[in-house]
Design an enzyme around this catalytic site. Structure first.
Site, PDB file in Angstrom:
ATOM      1  N   PHE A 242       0.814  -1.143  -0.026  1.00  0.00           N
ATOM      2  CA  PHE A 242       0.234   0.076   0.064  1.00  0.00           C
ATOM      3  C   PHE A 242       0.800   1.294   0.021  1.00  0.00           C
ATOM      4  O   PHE A 242       0.484   2.168   0.454  1.00  0.00           O
ATOM      5  CB  PHE A 242      -1.177  -0.049   1.141  1.00  0.00           C
ATOM      6  CG  PHE A 242      -1.822  -1.354   1.357  1.00  0.00           C
ATOM      7  CD1 PHE A 242      -2.564  -1.530   0.354  1.00  0.00           C
ATOM      8  CD2 PHE A 242      -1.611  -2.001   2.272  1.00  0.00           C
ATOM      9  CE1 PHE A 242      -3.292  -2.919   0.310  1.00  0.00           C
ATOM     10  CE2 PHE A 242      -2.338  -3.355   2.476  1.00  0.00           C
ATOM     11  CZ  PHE A 242      -3.268  -3.446   1.446  1.00  0.00           C
ATOM     12  N   LEU A 616      -7.513  -6.042 -17.660  1.00  0.00           N
ATOM     13  CA  LEU A 616      -6.724  -7.372 -17.978  1.00  0.00           C
ATOM     14  C   LEU A 616      -7.068  -8.351 -17.379  1.00  0.00           C
ATOM     15  O   LEU A 616      -6.763  -9.568 -17.812  1.00  0.00           O
ATOM     16  CB  LEU A 616      -5.260  -6.991 -17.609  1.00  0.00           C
ATOM     17  CG  LEU A 616      -4.567  -5.655 -18.137  1.00  0.00           C
ATOM     18  CD1 LEU A 616      -3.242  -5.351 -17.558  1.00  0.00           C
ATOM     19  CD2 LEU A 616      -4.323  -6.087 -19.674  1.00  0.00           C
ATOM     20  N   PRO A 618     -10.515  -9.371 -15.024  1.00  0.00           N
ATOM     21  CA  PRO A 618     -11.557  -8.885 -14.225  1.00  0.00           C
ATOM     22  C   PRO A 618     -11.868  -9.542 -12.691  1.00  0.00           C
ATOM     23  O   PRO A 618     -12.219  -8.913 -11.892  1.00  0.00           O
ATOM     24  CB  PRO A 618     -12.957  -9.431 -14.835  1.00  0.00           C
ATOM     25  CG  PRO A 618     -12.510 -10.419 -15.911  1.00  0.00           C
ATOM     26  CD  PRO A 618     -11.022 -10.210 -16.174  1.00  0.00           C
ATOM     27  N   GLU A 691      -5.626   2.136  -7.140  1.00  0.00           N
ATOM     28  CA  GLU A 691      -5.824   3.004  -6.314  1.00  0.00           C
ATOM     29  C   GLU A 691      -7.262   3.819  -6.655  1.00  0.00           C
ATOM     30  O   GLU A 691      -7.776   4.498  -5.760  1.00  0.00           O
ATOM     31  CB  GLU A 691      -4.735   3.960  -6.584  1.00  0.00           C
ATOM     32  CG  GLU A 691      -3.236   3.359  -5.866  1.00  0.00           C
ATOM     33  CD  GLU A 691      -2.181   4.384  -5.887  1.00  0.00           C
ATOM     34  OE1 GLU A 691      -2.066   5.324  -6.864  1.00  0.00           O
ATOM     35  OE2 GLU A 691      -1.237   3.963  -5.264  1.00  0.00           O
TER      36      GLU A 691
END
Lengths: 730, 316
Positions: A242, A616, A618, A691
């Site tokens: 993160f 790219l 799901p 993000e």
């Protein structure tokens, strides 16, 4: 490969493997506990010792003396390294505050020693025996609101000043002027920062947990005055980052120092309190927003002023970024201030800037819609823009924010209910929505492919998988480009002996690293075409065969006399940022309940509709977004580092004190990706979503709470103590 | 963690004798709190007496029509006991509001009574804390005190007792049974078991060194609607900001104890006479002497509103 114009049709467009819902290829290792994380690399090297760190017990001052005699004599202790034994170590440019060395203390829990022992328990016990004498400086001010008034001119950045904001705001028919606060937050990834270090013949090997392999390698070389070639870094599995594992941290430095002194490999993990006070955090922000509009809801003037905490030399949390790009409006003034607060280092955390900025901006938009008497969905649509408002010659490569809003409103059943209009027994029910904006940067990224005689393909890149699904989408990329089935692709990531990649950060990892692998695969295809004396553009790679018209050859045949190796790197031309603005968009919808008596908040459902180019995979993309939505709930409702203003540290420095959502806090979550692709972004026409998923979520929750209760809380997180006295009497 | 010696005892008498013989000893049962504190060296016993095998893991009826809960009964088992669920539902609900499933599987009845505060300054050995290091001062009073006590505190300490189970036991008029090394037994009403911090916040109960808890006895069931409502910052697995344990009879009379407000479960019997008059009347008396900080004054409103919710629910 240079990507210097928008992509046209290329082999990735087949989408036979890419774009398919492939489950994580590393999933079995993760779920069976057989993926070895840094601290568990017992296999890596023989004779590992345990290092336990000691953090400073003061926030600011100097270490006068350290008595290590008792620690050194303790059972099992091999050696003790202290900060007084050396000068401040050379510091990499990416680190803002020092990691180790010298008597000066610049923040609480700055590393000041490491005890190396035969067992973890021995090292920990001995670390507690070190007696430290400090000269404490208690004059520092840690309160951001106080420091805001002391920001000096050189720390004020005016990003945008177009038109005449003050006049336009003064004349606006409808106005909002409000201040919002977002708290400091910590990443609290599951896996703490951990490293094993080992020296051989002046070379340093480090097994660590890193989002950016090459940054770690360079920073270690700088810290220990080594040639980068003499440093080897491995990080194949990462238990979350993160943004907290972008940069070299004290764990690897202490392990390397301990290993050097002990003459044996040493492993160090940061205890949870040091993860919080020793490493980085998302800065606190105070954001002043003013919006002026016509009665019809056209924004005429917009102002965003943010201040955040940073140690000297840092960038804080610039929460104004999205306001430059998100909504139209002729008169704009956007200012960012850096308040020098000597807390631990503030730095990147998931969606740095936008995550905090949208918490304020998207509540402000809700407040403005309320003042206008407009549906907040319609208010946003009325102020959509297809060009950058401060520079109209720059257009969005693709912006389908309005489609996100309309599709989301319809799917959610959005009716824009009036505040306090819905109730079920003791529960007030609220609906809220928000928009989300997050940039779509790309970074250079390299990869190597090695076709094996047995028909397998080995992919090597120093790209990392921080839980995002890199292993899987890269394997899909290789399978798509070579026509091999997924189970013939062998992925090797996170190793500094592999080509340098983008790494994982800034939501650029997926788009950049797949583009780099695409380039390597194109190079492999070109080599094969040359062997076949064929035009690479006419070759078809499928089902393990290379097909050229009527001719079909097994791909493995090209490696029959030894592996065939191709390597390349994608580099992005500046057309991407000069001619276009690349970004991702979303609309969030939330239903919540608030207890009319106690103010307890229980979300009922969440929906995100995302516009992020080609998806790219799901499955992994959805995981990214629901993880972001969950983190957004944390931001809205509970996540906050409590600053002790007097003593200068984060008080709630463990997982009992820093609360993140539990399962019971998270309702039904639905994610919809708009189908499509963005040829301006990469050859694969993809952008990131990791993000985007957190951006704007907290504001939608906040707006739903307002809709339920009629109470507006502008100070995150929205804990019940902030509004219990404003609820209607019971 | 400091080195320590360890022994396992098989009777309550042996436990008490071992503790009396070793002033640095601590009992260990589930260890869900003590082990964490030992790792941080907030607790540093030189000797551990493992009391898990003392056989005190039964829930038995008493001659008075109540229940005797063995000290080693796990929280999970106590919460699930059919007699507890039927006759003392407030206790079952309080237990299930605490910790997580995994912790409740380990945590014991007596250990839960002795759970120590979760004040963050108590947990950080660099910070002043009169409870951890008597005389060092209190970091929380001029620091972060949002979770801490609003009543019953002292100039030395505003820590809270973090438990849920003891709040329900307090409202049920439970009695703590102990034995000492001389074989002498003692029955301590819950009202007297936990102490207020005063000048000695390091003291949290009236237990003497070596005194060993054998059981908690519940009096005969009192009926009524029994409700435990715990308010916290997330939906589960967090300590209470405020909790309410209440027994409400059909005529509106009843009892109430609060968690999250004080150094001990907070119950003011005189205030309970106001229960038919509603939550505000009760809390006005029960919390009349409150002395909150700026950070935690909200707990007064929250306690009143939570009790109001509980009273409304009791009428349904």
């Amino acid at each position: 490969m240079k990507f210097d114009r928008p992509a046209t049709t290329n082999p990735s467009d087949r989408m036979a493997v890419l774009g398919q819902p492939h489950t994580r290829i590393d999933g079995k290792l993760k779920t069976t506990g057989t993926a070895a994380y840094a601290y568990e690399r017992h296999d890596a090297v023989e004779g590992q010792l345990y290092g336990y760190p000691l953090g400073a017990g003061i926030a600011r001052g100097h270490v006068l003396a350290m008595d290590t005699r008792e620690a050194e004599a303790a059972p099992g202790v091999v050696t003790v390294v202290t900060t007084l034994q050396m000068e401040k170590l050379p510091q990499d440019d990416r680190n803002i505050v020092r990691l180790f060395g010298g008597p000066e203390i610049v923040h609480y829990h700055q590393a000041i020693a490491v005890v190396v022992a035969e067992t973890f328990e021995q090292a920990r016990a001995a670390a507690n025996m070190i007696r430290v004498t400090y000269d404490e400086d208690t004059s520092e001010i840690y309160n951001l609101a106080e420091k805001r008034e002391m920001v000096e001119d050189q720390d004020i950045q005016t990003h945008t000043n177009v038109g005449d904001f003050h006049t336009a705001f003064g004349q606006a028919e409808v106005k909002l002027d409000a201040t919002y606060v977002t708290p400091p937050q910590t990443h609290v990834m599951m896996e703490p920062h951990a490293s094993i270090a080992h020296w051989t013949d002046g070379r340093l090997r480090v097994w660590t947990s890193s989002q950016m392999i090459d940054w770690h390698r360079q920073a270690l070389a700088t810290t220990f005055s080594l040639d980068p070639e003499a440093v080897h870094v491995e990080s194949p599995f990462i238990g979350g980052g993160f943004g907290g594992k972008l940069f070299l941290r004290a764990d690897a430095v202490l392990a390397a120092l301990g290993a050097k002194k002990a003459g044996r490999p040493v492993k160090v993990a940061l205890p949870r309190p040091m993860v919080i006070n020793n490493t980085t955090h998302r800065a606190e922000t105070i954001q002043h927003i003013r919006i002026g509009a016509t009665k019809e809801g056209k924004i005429t003037a917009i102002f965003h002023d943010c201040v955040s905490n940073t140690p000297p030399g840092g960038a804080g949390e610039d929460a104004t970024n999205q306001t430059r790009y998100f909504y139209a409006g002729e008169h704009r003034l956007i200012v960012n201030r850096l308040a020098q607060v000597r807390l631990p280092e503030s730095n990147s955390m998931r969606a740095p800037g936008e995550a905090a900025g949208l918490m304020a901006l998207e509540v402000a938009m809700d407040e403005m819609a309320e003042k206008l008497g407009m549906d907040p969905v319609e208010f946003r649509i009325a102020n959509d823009t297809q060009v950058v408002p401060e520079n109209p010659s720059q257009k969005f490569s693709q912006r389908r924010f309005v489609e996100c809003l309309r599709h989301g409103a319809e799917t959610f059943g959005w009716t824009n209910p009036k505040p306090m209009s819905q109730r079920d027994g003791d529960w007030l029910i609220g609906h809220g929505m928000s928009g989300a904006y997050r940039g779509a940067p790309a970074q250079p990224s390299g990869a190597r492919v090695r076709l094996q005689p047995n028909g397998r393909l080995i992919v090597e890149t120093d790209m990392t998988d921080i839980g995002t699904g890199s292993y899987t989408i890269l394997a899909q990329t290789a399978a798509e480009m070579t026509g091999l089935p997924m189970d013939r692709i062998e992925m090797r990531l996170g190793n500094s002996s592999f080509p340098v990649s983008s790494g994982s950060g800034g939501q650029f990892g997926a788009a950049s690293s797949t583009a780099g692998l695409y380039a390597a695969c194109v190079a492999l295809r070109a080599m094969i075409a040359e062997r076949m004396q064929a035009d690479p553009d006419t070759l078809d790679f499928r089902d393990g065969q290379v097909i050229d018209g009527a001719r079909s050859l097994p791909l493995s045949g090209f490696a029959s006399e030894g592996e065939m190796v191709a390597e390349d790197k994608i580099e992005f031309g500046d057309f991407r940022s000069k001619e276009y603005k690349l970004a991702t968009f979303a609309a969030h919808f939330v239903e919540t309940r608030v207890n009319a008596y106690t103010g307890e908040i229980r979300l009922q459902r969440m929906l995100s509709v995302c516009d992020a180019g080609r998806i790219l995979n799901p499955v992994t993309a959805r995981s990214q977004v629901i993880g972001g939505m969950t983190m957004g709930v944390g931001s809205a409702l509970m996540e906050k580092l409590d600053v002790d203003d007097k003593r200068g540290f984060f008080v709630n420095h463990d997982l009992a004190g820093y609360e993140v959502p539990v399962h019971l806090d998270i309702p039904q979550q639905e994610v919809i990706f708009l189908t499509g692709d963005d040829p301006v972004s990469t050859p694969l026409k993809a952008k990131g979503v990791g993000e985007l998923g957190i951006s704007g979520v907290a504001a939608a929750v906040a707006n739903a709470i307002h809709n339920a209760t009629g109470v507006r809380v502008r100070d995150f997180p929205i804990t019940l103590d902030k509004f219990i006295d404003r609820l209607p009497p019971v | 963690m400091k080195p320590f010696t360890y022994e396992r005892v098989s009777t309550a008498a042996a436990a008490a004798a071992a503790a009396a013989a070793n002033p640095g000893a601590k009992f260990i049962a589930g260890g869900t709190n003590l082990l964490d504190l030992m790792k941080l060296e907030i607790e540093a016993p030189t000797h551990l007496i493992d009391v898990n095998a003392t056989g005190l893991d039964k829930i038995e009826p008493t001659a008075e029509g109540g229940l005797r809960i063995g000290a080693m009964v796990r929280n999970t088992d106590l919460a699930a006991d059919v007699r507890v669920r039927r006759d003392y539902p407030v206790l079952s609900r309080a237990l299930l509001a605490g910790a997580s499933g995994q912790l409740r599987n380990k945590a014991t009845t007596s250990g839960n009574l002795l759970q120590r505060t979760r004040c963050p300054y108590f947990y950080d050995t660099n910070m002043p804390c009169n409870k951890r290091a008597p005389g060092s001062g209190c970091g929380a009073m001029d620091g972060i005190s949002r979770q801490l006590a609003v009543i019953g505190g002292s100039d030395a300490c505003i820590a809270t007792h973090p438990g849920d189970m003891p709040v329900a036991m307090r409202v049920l008029d439970a009695v703590v049974e102990t034995v000492d090394a001389a074989g002498k037994t003692r029955s301590i009403p819950m009202a007297d078991f936990h102490t207020l911090p005063g000048d000695t916040p390091e003291v949290e109960t009236v237990l003497k060194q070596g005194e060993f808890i054998t059981a908690v006895t519940l009096p005969a069931p009192v009926g009524g609607r029994q409700i435990y409502h715990k308010v916290r910052d997330r939906a589960s697995y967090a300590f209470a900001l405020v909790s309410v344990a209440a027994i409400v009879q059909p005529d509106g009379t009843g009892r109430v104890a609060f968690g999250g407000l004080a150094h001990k479960p907070w119950r003011v019997e005189e205030a309970e006479t106001e229960m038919p008059n509603g939550a505000r009347a009760v809390t006005a008396r029960a919390l009349a002497d409150a002395d909150p900080t700026g950070d935690n004054a909200y707990k007064l409103s929250l306690a009143e509103r939570t009790l109001a919710l509980v009273l409304a629910e009791a009428k349904e």
